[in-house]
Design a protein around this motif. Structure first.
Motif, PDB file in Angstrom:
ATOM      1  N   VAL A 260       4.870   0.541  -7.594  1.00 17.61           N
ATOM      2  CA  VAL A 260       4.197   1.708  -7.033  1.00 17.61           C
ATOM      3  C   VAL A 260       4.343   1.637  -5.523  1.00 17.61           C
ATOM      4  O   VAL A 260       3.814   0.722  -4.881  1.00 17.61           O
ATOM      5  N   PHE A 261       5.086   2.575  -4.954  1.00 13.10           N
ATOM      6  CA  PHE A 261       5.276   2.629  -3.511  1.00 13.10           C
ATOM      7  C   PHE A 261       4.204   3.526  -2.909  1.00 13.10           C
ATOM      8  O   PHE A 261       3.951   4.630  -3.403  1.00 13.10           O
ATOM      9  N   VAL A 262       3.578   3.051  -1.828  1.00 15.05           N
ATOM     10  CA  VAL A 262       2.474   3.773  -1.186  1.00 15.05           C
ATOM     11  C   VAL A 262       2.764   3.890   0.306  1.00 15.05           C
ATOM     12  O   VAL A 262       2.995   2.887   0.993  1.00 15.05           O
ATOM     13  N   ALA A 263       2.749   5.128   0.809  1.00 11.29           N
ATOM     14  CA  ALA A 263       3.017   5.392   2.229  1.00 11.29           C
ATOM     15  C   ALA A 263       1.731   5.813   2.924  1.00 11.29           C
ATOM     16  O   ALA A 263       1.062   6.756   2.515  1.00 11.29           O
ATOM     17  N   GLY A 264       1.403   5.078   4.012  1.00 14.81           N
ATOM     18  CA  GLY A 264       0.261   5.445   4.830  1.00 14.81           C
ATOM     19  C   GLY A 264      -1.053   5.047   4.200  1.00 14.81           C
ATOM     20  O   GLY A 264      -1.143   4.153   3.361  1.00 14.81           O
ATOM     21  N   GLY A 265      -2.103   5.733   4.617  1.00 12.70           N
ATOM     22  CA  GLY A 265      -3.433   5.423   4.141  1.00 12.70           C
ATOM     23  C   GLY A 265      -4.463   5.740   5.202  1.00 12.70           C
ATOM     24  O   GLY A 265      -4.331   6.724   5.943  1.00 12.70           O
ATOM     25  N   HIS A 266      -5.461   4.883   5.296  1.00 11.17           N
ATOM     26  CA  HIS A 266      -6.613   5.157   6.154  1.00 11.17           C
ATOM     27  C   HIS A 266      -6.803   4.004   7.132  1.00 11.17           C
ATOM     28  O   HIS A 266      -6.312   2.893   6.933  1.00 11.17           O
ATOM     29  N   HIS A 267      -7.518   4.297   8.218  1.00 11.04           N
ATOM     30  CA  HIS A 267      -7.868   3.290   9.228  1.00 11.04           C
ATOM     31  C   HIS A 267      -6.615   2.537   9.706  1.00 11.04           C
ATOM     32  O   HIS A 267      -5.614   3.152  10.042  1.00 11.04           O
ATOM     33  N   HIS A 268      -6.676   1.195   9.686  1.00 15.07           N
ATOM     34  CA  HIS A 268      -5.558   0.426  10.234  1.00 15.07           C
ATOM     35  C   HIS A 268      -4.329   0.448   9.345  1.00 15.07           C
ATOM     36  O   HIS A 268      -3.280  -0.056   9.748  1.00 15.07           O
ATOM     37  N   HIS A 274       3.179   0.042   1.553  1.00 13.17           N
ATOM     38  CA  HIS A 274       2.805  -0.977   0.590  1.00 13.17           C
ATOM     39  C   HIS A 274       3.527  -0.735  -0.741  1.00 13.17           C
ATOM     40  O   HIS A 274       3.958   0.392  -1.040  1.00 13.17           O
ATOM     41  N   THR A 275       3.618  -1.778  -1.534  1.00 11.90           N
ATOM     42  CA  THR A 275       3.982  -1.637  -2.942  1.00 11.90           C
ATOM     43  C   THR A 275       2.927  -2.354  -3.766  1.00 11.90           C
ATOM     44  O   THR A 275       2.266  -3.296  -3.291  1.00 11.90           O
ATOM     45  N   PHE A 276       2.781  -1.895  -5.003  1.00 11.10           N
ATOM     46  CA  PHE A 276       1.931  -2.595  -5.966  1.00 11.10           C
ATOM     47  C   PHE A 276       2.811  -3.050  -7.112  1.00 11.10           C
ATOM     48  O   PHE A 276       3.549  -2.259  -7.704  1.00 11.10           O
ATOM     49  N   ASP A 277       2.754  -4.341  -7.415  1.00  6.37           N
ATOM     50  CA  ASP A 277       3.560  -4.936  -8.476  1.00  6.37           C
ATOM     51  C   ASP A 277       2.780  -4.874  -9.782  1.00  6.37           C
ATOM     52  O   ASP A 277       1.736  -5.531  -9.916  1.00  6.37           O
ATOM     53  N   PRO A 278       3.250  -4.086 -10.768  1.00 12.55           N
ATOM     54  CA  PRO A 278       2.491  -3.968 -12.021  1.00 12.55           C
ATOM     55  C   PRO A 278       2.374  -5.283 -12.775  1.00 12.55           C
ATOM     56  O   PRO A 278       1.334  -5.552 -13.391  1.00 12.55           O
ATOM     57  N   GLY A 279       3.435  -6.116 -12.749  1.00 14.74           N
ATOM     58  CA  GLY A 279       3.381  -7.357 -13.490  1.00 14.74           C
ATOM     59  C   GLY A 279       2.425  -8.368 -12.890  1.00 14.74           C
ATOM     60  O   GLY A 279       1.607  -8.987 -13.579  1.00 14.74           O
ATOM     61  N   GLY A 280       2.499  -8.547 -11.578  1.00 20.35           N
ATOM     62  CA  GLY A 280       1.627  -9.504 -10.900  1.00 20.35           C
ATOM     63  C   GLY A 280       0.286  -8.949 -10.500  1.00 20.35           C
ATOM     64  O   GLY A 280      -0.597  -9.694 -10.062  1.00 20.35           O
ATOM     65  N   ARG A 281       0.115  -7.624 -10.613  1.00 19.17           N
ATOM     66  CA  ARG A 281      -1.124  -6.946 -10.221  1.00 19.17           C
ATOM     67  C   ARG A 281      -1.512  -7.286  -8.785  1.00 19.17           C
ATOM     68  O   ARG A 281      -2.652  -7.620  -8.481  1.00 19.17           O
ATOM     69  N   LEU A 282      -0.518  -7.163  -7.888  1.00 18.60           N
ATOM     70  CA  LEU A 282      -0.736  -7.534  -6.495  1.00 18.60           C
ATOM     71  C   LEU A 282      -0.248  -6.448  -5.550  1.00 18.60           C
ATOM     72  O   LEU A 282       0.802  -5.832  -5.785  1.00 18.60           O
ATOM     73  N   TRP A 283      -1.017  -6.231  -4.483  1.00 14.67           N
ATOM     74  CA  TRP A 283      -0.585  -5.383  -3.388  1.00 14.67           C
ATOM     75  C   TRP A 283       0.259  -6.211  -2.413  1.00 14.67           C
ATOM     76  O   TRP A 283      -0.014  -7.395  -2.181  1.00 14.67           O
ATOM     77  N   ARG A 284       1.267  -5.550  -1.824  1.00 18.06           N
ATOM     78  CA  ARG A 284       2.113  -6.226  -0.838  1.00 18.06           C
ATOM     79  C   ARG A 284       2.490  -5.237   0.254  1.00 18.06           C
ATOM     80  O   ARG A 284       2.920  -4.109  -0.036  1.00 18.06           O
ATOM     81  N   ARG A 285       2.300  -5.643   1.498  1.00 18.21           N
ATOM     82  CA  ARG A 285       2.735  -4.805   2.621  1.00 18.21           C
ATOM     83  C   ARG A 285       4.230  -5.015   2.816  1.00 18.21           C
ATOM     84  O   ARG A 285       4.700  -6.140   2.958  1.00 18.21           O
TER      85      ARG A 285
END
Length: 666
Positions: A260-268, A274-285
């Motif tokens: 899951v690729f995520v662009a931008g967001g809030h605050h800092h 970011h990406t979210f790895d479905p297998g490892g259930r982890l966020w990564r910048r």
């Protein structure tokens, strides 16, 4: 549980007749209880306190808040065996100076129970239940009439019924029908059910290739409280994910690898990728952007990358400068920002020349990308990085994008039509920002842009039965579009007229049909996505940014079962290749192969803020069929179906879908 307090104040400039003369400033939440709270009733009592009764599981408990200190006390449990939502009132029988507390609640074994607390006796004893009534109400409303009798309304699946007592609360009479509606027929109307509680507001939702759903947004403490959850549609389990970046207000879509690729967001995190790895259930910048991305749109592209469009450089909506650019992200990183023309369209005014937040974006089989903002549609060519001269205006005079958003859907791409693209626009506000207010009605209208028609132009199609702003539109395996949620008036921050009815649009006939209803208001910051089993998950609606009386966070996850799930046996996929190559034929095991009428690939979708960023339906040609097996033809290239994971569905002649099987298209 949590408590909010609102104080009214006069509007400084009340010259606008559409603007209410008083606004309410809310403070909170003040947390004072925990547990599985399923319903609350709140009153002002005789001792200067606030008094509350809550259903905790199958029990009722009493709480009170001291008027002098603001301190909450409780729970004081006094009943069990209850279901549904209770109602409470402060009654004043004759010769009872401090009156009584009267509580009515549905019972788990049917009917209703009535409890009374004597505020004039030592220890304030509770008595009851007095059992009465029938059926299985989900909620009740209770009041004391002018002649001292109690009046009760029950909410039931078939409508509402009325009960009343003699003065002083003795002897219940009823039920008397108040509102009756025919029993829903699931084959015609579908059905809705609560399936889980996420423990947070599911503002953003993505179906991952593991079959699980990623929800993210913020918790009850507000926008600083970044949270995400994993929900398993098979087991019903919810898992918290920590730590979670501040990716609320982002754009997101699955890349070719299934992350899951995520662009931008809030605050800092407004500059973060970011990406979210479905297998490892982890966020990564995985990187950053030069300009911020708050409310951008993302969509998967041919070649495996993800296109980022628009957003603002800082949080804050209309006051923040627009990031007027496109940007392509691949596994190698983010490319340069490519400027969007200024003005974006000749149909834009000089005071607002830039593309809006959360534009509607769709890669087309022609290789170009459709970009729709406000009332204008233009096309960008990734090969040349140029915008063509086409500049189309919608028939509807007001914007169908944020903050008065309706929704937009790329309709099914079918090989029999040469993958001819058509785009559907629905709903939206009946005014332009900043004149969007509570009373401005949403539109029922819908338009279609047929990319194969001459001359190329938007045209009206049949309208919806209900005007909607902030609605969700989900492509279903049978090729129809399911529309749900939203408000009948207002805009993103002021929708107070929830639409519970669900509608289906048939792209072949261009006809609408009203089916069932959802259970809960889904207004600003709700989301909806298709699940592998053919249901539609509905999540979200935040508290801080929705007006009274919808100023509460919605944690309940709801699943709507479309009518096709009640129309007979489902085809079964006994086997399918994990990987499919463009242009190839591939086998699919199916015991009901002779009864299969159609097959399709649907891309797992990502949704937020009434924008479905990677929704795509590609019909597959059935090349041959043998006993227990079909041979299907894959899409010809990545312009028709960008690389990545898809759900493979088989459909019967009655439009009943199989359970979807994940495959990867390369």
């Amino acid at each position: 549980m949590a408590y909010w307090e609102g104080r009214g104040r006069a509007v400084a400039d009340a010259s606008d007749p559409a603007r209410p003369p008083v606004v309410i400033d809310w403070t909170g939440p003040v947390r004072f209880a925990s547990g599985d709270v399923s319903g609350v009733s709140l009153i002002s009592g005789p001792f200067g306190n606030l008094e509350a009764v809550a259903r905790l599981g199958r029990e009722l408990a009493h709480y009170y808040r001291e008027g002098a200190t603001g301190q909450w006390h409780g729970p004081f449990r006094f009943a069990e065996g209850v279901a549904g939502r209770p109602a409470m009132l402060f009654a004043r029988p004759r010769n009872a100076f401090f009156g009584n507390f009267e509580v009515v609640c549905p019972l788990e074994d049917g009917g209703l129970g009535h409890w009374t607390r004597d505020n004039n006796a030592d220890g304030f004893p509770w008595s009851g239940p007095v059992r009465f009534g029938e059926g299985n109400p989900s909620a009740v409303g209770l009041l004391q009439a002018a002649w001292d009798n109690y009046e009760l309304l029950t909410l039931e699946e078939r409508g509402c019924r009325h009960y009343w007592t003699e003065p002083g609360g003795a002897d219940w009479h009823g039920p008397f029908p108040v509102l009756e509606r025919p029993a829903p027929r699931p084959p015609d109307h579908g059905a809705s059910e609560e399936v889980a509680r996420a423990g947070m507001t599911g503002i953003h939702a993505t179906l991952m290739h593991t079959g699980e759903v990623l929800l993210f947004g913020f918790g009850d403490e507000g926008m600083e409280d970044a949270q995400s959850r994993i929900w398993d549609p098979v087991s019903g389990e919810v898992h918290a994910v920590a730590p979670t970046p501040h990716v609320f207000c982002s754009g997101h879509a699955a890349d070719a690898e299934g992350r899951v690729f995520v662009a931008g967001g809030h605050h800092h995190d407004i500059h973060s990728l970011h990406t979210f790895d479905p297998g490892g259930r982890l966020w990564r910048r995985v990187g950053s952007t030069p300009g911020g991305r708050w409310y951008p749109t993302c969509c998967p592209m041919p070649g495996g990358g993800v296109l980022i469009v628009g957003g603002t450089r800082f949080p804050g909506g209309a006051e923040s400068p627009v990031n007027n650019s496109l940007q392509l992200w691949t596994s190698a990183g983010a490319g340069p920002e490519i400027p969007v023309p200024v003005p974006f369209s000749a149909h834009f005014g000089a005071d607002s020349p830039f593309i809006d937040t959360y534009p509607l974006v769709a890669p087309l089989p022609s290789g170009k990308v459709l970009v729709h903002s406000r009332i204008a549609t233009r096309f960008w060519d990734p090969a040349t990085r140029e915008w063509d001269a086409t500049d189309l205006r919608t028939q509807y005079e007001f914007a169908r994008t944020y903050p008065g958003q309706g929704n937009g859907v790329l309709l099914p791409l079918r090989p029999e039509e040469g993958y001819r693209a058509r785009f559907l626009l629905i709903g939206g506000c009946g005014e332009l920002f900043p004149r969007i207010w509570f009373g401005v009605p949403a539109t029922r209208t819908a338009e279609i842009l047929d990319l194969g028609a001459e001359p190329l132009a938007w045209r009206y199609t049949a309208p919806m039965a209900f005007g909607r702003v902030m609605c969700d539109a989900v492509l279903l395996p049978d090729g129809t579009v399911l529309v749900m949620g939203g408000s009948a008036a207002g805009g993103s921050l002021n929708g107070v007229h929830p639409v519970l009815e669900v509608e289906l649009f048939n792209p072949r006939t261009e006809e609408w049909r009203t089916v069932g209803t959802i259970r809960s208001p889904r207004l600003y910051h709700a989301s909806a996505i298709l699940l592998p089993d053919g249901r539609v998950l509905v999540a979200g609606k935040d508290g801080p940014l929705n007006p009274f009386p919808y100023h509460y966070p919605e944690h309940r996850l709801e699943a709507f079962r479309p009518p096709y799930l009640f129309r007979g046996p489902r085809p079964r996929i006994a086997g399918a290749p994990a990987d499919i190559l463009y242009g190839d034929s591939f086998p699919v095991g199916c015991p009901e192969a002779d009864a299969v009428a159609a097959a399709a690939l649907l891309r797992p979708e990502s949704a937020t803020h009434s924008v479905h960023m990677d929704q795509r339906y590609v019909e597959l040609r059935i090349a041959s069929r043998d006993a227990g097996q079909l041979t299907l033809e894959a899409p010809p290239d990545s312009r028709v179906a960008p690389e990545g994971h898809y759900l493979l569905f088989l459909l019967s002649a009655d439009g009943v879908p199989s359970v979807g099987r994940f495959v990867r298209l390369r």
